[in-house]
Motif scaffolding. Sequence first.
Motif, PDB file in Angstrom:
ATOM      1  N   ARG A 280       3.670  -0.928 -13.296  1.00 46.15           N
ATOM      2  CA  ARG A 280       4.183  -0.495 -12.579  1.00 46.15           C
ATOM      3  C   ARG A 280       4.176  -0.599 -10.868  1.00 46.15           C
ATOM      4  O   ARG A 280       5.231  -1.029 -10.925  1.00 46.15           O
ATOM      5  CB  ARG A 280       4.566   1.246 -13.425  1.00 46.15           C
ATOM      6  N   ALA A 281       3.205  -0.247 -10.179  1.00 48.04           N
ATOM      7  CA  ALA A 281       3.146  -0.847  -9.219  1.00 48.04           C
ATOM      8  C   ALA A 281       3.681  -2.439  -8.813  1.00 48.04           C
ATOM      9  O   ALA A 281       3.648  -2.547  -8.209  1.00 48.04           O
ATOM     10  CB  ALA A 281       2.040  -0.278  -8.318  1.00 48.04           C
ATOM     11  N   ALA A 282       2.989  -2.969 -10.055  1.00 49.38           N
ATOM     12  CA  ALA A 282       3.130  -4.440  -9.461  1.00 49.38           C
ATOM     13  C   ALA A 282       4.247  -5.045  -9.911  1.00 49.38           C
ATOM     14  O   ALA A 282       4.477  -5.331  -8.824  1.00 49.38           O
ATOM     15  CB  ALA A 282       1.890  -5.304 -10.768  1.00 49.38           C
ATOM     16  N   LEU A 283       5.151  -4.848 -10.831  1.00 47.66           N
ATOM     17  CA  LEU A 283       6.857  -4.889 -10.716  1.00 47.66           C
ATOM     18  C   LEU A 283       6.838  -4.796  -9.015  1.00 47.66           C
ATOM     19  O   LEU A 283       7.719  -5.350  -8.944  1.00 47.66           O
ATOM     20  CB  LEU A 283       7.743  -4.176 -12.595  1.00 47.66           C
ATOM     21  N   ALA A 284       7.332  -3.816  -8.841  1.00 48.29           N
ATOM     22  CA  ALA A 284       7.746  -3.170  -7.046  1.00 48.29           C
ATOM     23  C   ALA A 284       7.382  -4.122  -6.368  1.00 48.29           C
ATOM     24  O   ALA A 284       8.634  -4.433  -5.423  1.00 48.29           O
ATOM     25  CB  ALA A 284       7.650  -0.959  -7.057  1.00 48.29           C
ATOM     26  N   MET A 285       6.238  -4.105  -6.067  1.00 49.77           N
ATOM     27  CA  MET A 285       5.300  -5.094  -5.378  1.00 49.77           C
ATOM     28  C   MET A 285       5.735  -6.560  -5.202  1.00 49.77           C
ATOM     29  O   MET A 285       6.090  -7.522  -4.464  1.00 49.77           O
ATOM     30  CB  MET A 285       3.677  -5.508  -5.545  1.00 49.77           C
ATOM     31  N   PRO A 320       5.146   4.436  -1.072  1.00 51.68           N
ATOM     32  CA  PRO A 320       3.781   4.011  -1.903  1.00 51.68           C
ATOM     33  C   PRO A 320       2.595   3.175  -0.869  1.00 51.68           C
ATOM     34  O   PRO A 320       2.954   3.221   0.213  1.00 51.68           O
ATOM     35  CB  PRO A 320       4.467   2.792  -2.725  1.00 51.68           C
ATOM     36  N   ALA A 321       1.469   3.337  -1.884  1.00 53.27           N
ATOM     37  CA  ALA A 321       0.091   2.502  -0.611  1.00 53.27           C
ATOM     38  C   ALA A 321       0.612   0.901  -0.362  1.00 53.27           C
ATOM     39  O   ALA A 321       0.121   0.883   0.610  1.00 53.27           O
ATOM     40  CB  ALA A 321      -0.865   2.692  -1.713  1.00 53.27           C
ATOM     41  N   TRP A 322       1.101   0.551  -1.468  1.00 51.65           N
ATOM     42  CA  TRP A 322       1.569  -0.884  -0.893  1.00 51.65           C
ATOM     43  C   TRP A 322       2.662  -1.637   0.263  1.00 51.65           C
ATOM     44  O   TRP A 322       2.368  -2.785   0.863  1.00 51.65           O
ATOM     45  CB  TRP A 322       1.826  -1.835  -2.005  1.00 51.65           C
ATOM     46  N   LEU A 323       3.462  -0.288   0.801  1.00 49.11           N
ATOM     47  CA  LEU A 323       4.235  -0.558   1.409  1.00 49.11           C
ATOM     48  C   LEU A 323       3.743  -1.181   3.025  1.00 49.11           C
ATOM     49  O   LEU A 323       4.016  -2.305   3.575  1.00 49.11           O
ATOM     50  CB  LEU A 323       4.868   0.768   2.191  1.00 49.11           C
ATOM     51  N   PRO A 324       2.867  -1.617   3.125  1.00 43.03           N
ATOM     52  CA  PRO A 324       2.413  -1.370   4.991  1.00 43.03           C
ATOM     53  C   PRO A 324       2.037  -3.367   4.489  1.00 43.03           C
ATOM     54  O   PRO A 324       2.378  -3.944   5.908  1.00 43.03           O
ATOM     55  CB  PRO A 324       1.572  -1.334   5.462  1.00 43.03           C
ATOM     56  N   GLN A 325       2.194  -3.476   3.507  1.00 43.42           N
ATOM     57  CA  GLN A 325       1.384  -4.965   3.092  1.00 43.42           C
ATOM     58  C   GLN A 325       3.148  -6.356   2.951  1.00 43.42           C
ATOM     59  O   GLN A 325       4.097  -5.104   3.003  1.00 43.42           O
ATOM     60  CB  GLN A 325       1.355  -5.383   2.266  1.00 43.42           C
ATOM     61  N   SER A 326       2.589  -7.287   3.734  1.00 45.15           N
ATOM     62  CA  SER A 326       3.130  -8.259   3.582  1.00 45.15           C
ATOM     63  C   SER A 326       3.695  -8.343   2.057  1.00 45.15           C
ATOM     64  O   SER A 326       3.319  -8.712   0.933  1.00 45.15           O
ATOM     65  CB  SER A 326       2.925  -9.434   4.611  1.00 45.15           C
ATOM     66  N   LEU A 327       5.135  -9.631   2.204  1.00 43.96           N
ATOM     67  CA  LEU A 327       5.752  -9.882   0.541  1.00 43.96           C
ATOM     68  C   LEU A 327       4.549 -10.800  -0.001  1.00 43.96           C
ATOM     69  O   LEU A 327       4.247 -10.772  -1.333  1.00 43.96           O
ATOM     70  CB  LEU A 327       7.158 -10.278   0.513  1.00 43.96           C
TER      71      LEU A 327
END
Length: 486
Positions: A280-285, A320-327
């Motif tokens: 589900r996180a992959a969908l958000a990312m 979310p944990a992935w927030l700081p990362q680029s697209l």
Amino acid sequence: MRSPALPFAVALALIAGGCQERRPDDVPVVVSAIGDPATLRDPARATLDLPDAVLLGATAQGLVRFDANGGIEPGVAERWIVSDEGRSYIFRIRKAEWPDGTNVTAADVVASLRTAIAPRARSPLTPFVAVIDEVVEMTPQVIEVRLKHPRPDLLKLFAQPEFAILRRPRLSGTGPLRAGAEGGGSPLLRPVPDPYAAIENAAAPEAADNVRLIGERAAVALARFAARESDLILGGSFHDWPLLDHAGIAPANLRIDPAVGLFGLAVVSEEGFTADPANRAALAMAIDRAALTARFRPQWTPVETLLPAQLDSAAAPAAPAWLPQSLDARRILARNLVTAWRAANPDASPVIRIAMPRSLGTKLVWYSLRRDLRAIGLQPAWVAESEDADLRLVDAVAPYDSGRWYLATACRRCPEDLAAVIDAARDAPTLADRSRRIAEADLALTAAHRYIPVAQPLRWSVAALRLRAFQTNPRAWHPLTHLREP
């Protein structure tokens, strides 16, 4: 009777020919509300669409109501006090009359509120007033609303049309406007005269104080406005935004509400790819939020957290944990998760079903989501709202500023463990405990990736310049009595 079903090409032709003179200031205000023809409905028995809500809010005010800025002003109640650390709301009922001339009493108000807050009521707001313990008549002009726990946001809920004070079973309200005898699909609403005003001080009614309310499709509403046959369009959303490209609406007439609420995707399936929180996180990312919102307007700001601000939570919105990362970095991680899942589940379908209504706006949303999910190796499929799905589009304006509304509204088909955390915030005995519980629920829901935020709701109106009192506001709610300056 429904609005005429003008083909879109005909509507555009009307728009192109709408070069008539500006509407005069001494005629009734004509309002188009996007939807079906306005009907007076009981909100305890049916969910209201926008034209119904506008009509109900105009003809049957609540104890309090919203002003043009989204603030609270007196309605059936002329004043109120809050006591017992926020557990008691005492309202004094003003002098008012039902359409048949009988006085509104505290008993009438109590009966109306009890019906509206009953667990069997069908209003989507009913679960958010479960905190009400009892509603009692104290005197013929005074009622008390007792709460199980303190709630500082109760007045904003009571200002919603779902809590209008109604006389049942034949629905009638106290105004501030009243439908004329001609009624029909486009009622003419006139101000309710004040029966207690001194005769010598009573101003004669003017045609410009009346409002004609028309429920119709957005294309027809835009054509009517461009032809100078209306003054206001209410209820614009992302669904109909693409029509504005062809409508020739002047920038001074287009009004964008700073609406707060939810616009995103709720995860509603526990099977297949969406069964795993990491997936589900992959969908958000995968979602390029900036590109999606830019399809509509550059100023439509994307969001990546469930809560828009801290509100009544004890902590800042959970991120979310992935927030700081680029697209690009997010998509690399998302593709790896999809690849690993498909390797471990070779017979499983990579199709992600997304339930959305059909509209021009959802087509633009779909184009973005399809591109984004394909980019990480999934196969998105657009399904009807009535069909089984993995994701469902959520588009809702917050009726009041509480984190619990966001949590409860975002978590569709919420699993028992998350529902229990959200319910703990509802049942918290003190405001401090409630704030802590909301923060815990926000953290849990974010970690579970049960909701994929995209943006705040997009809400727009088209207003003639003669409606000088019209104001945009965070509720995207525009009372028909606050359109023209006195």
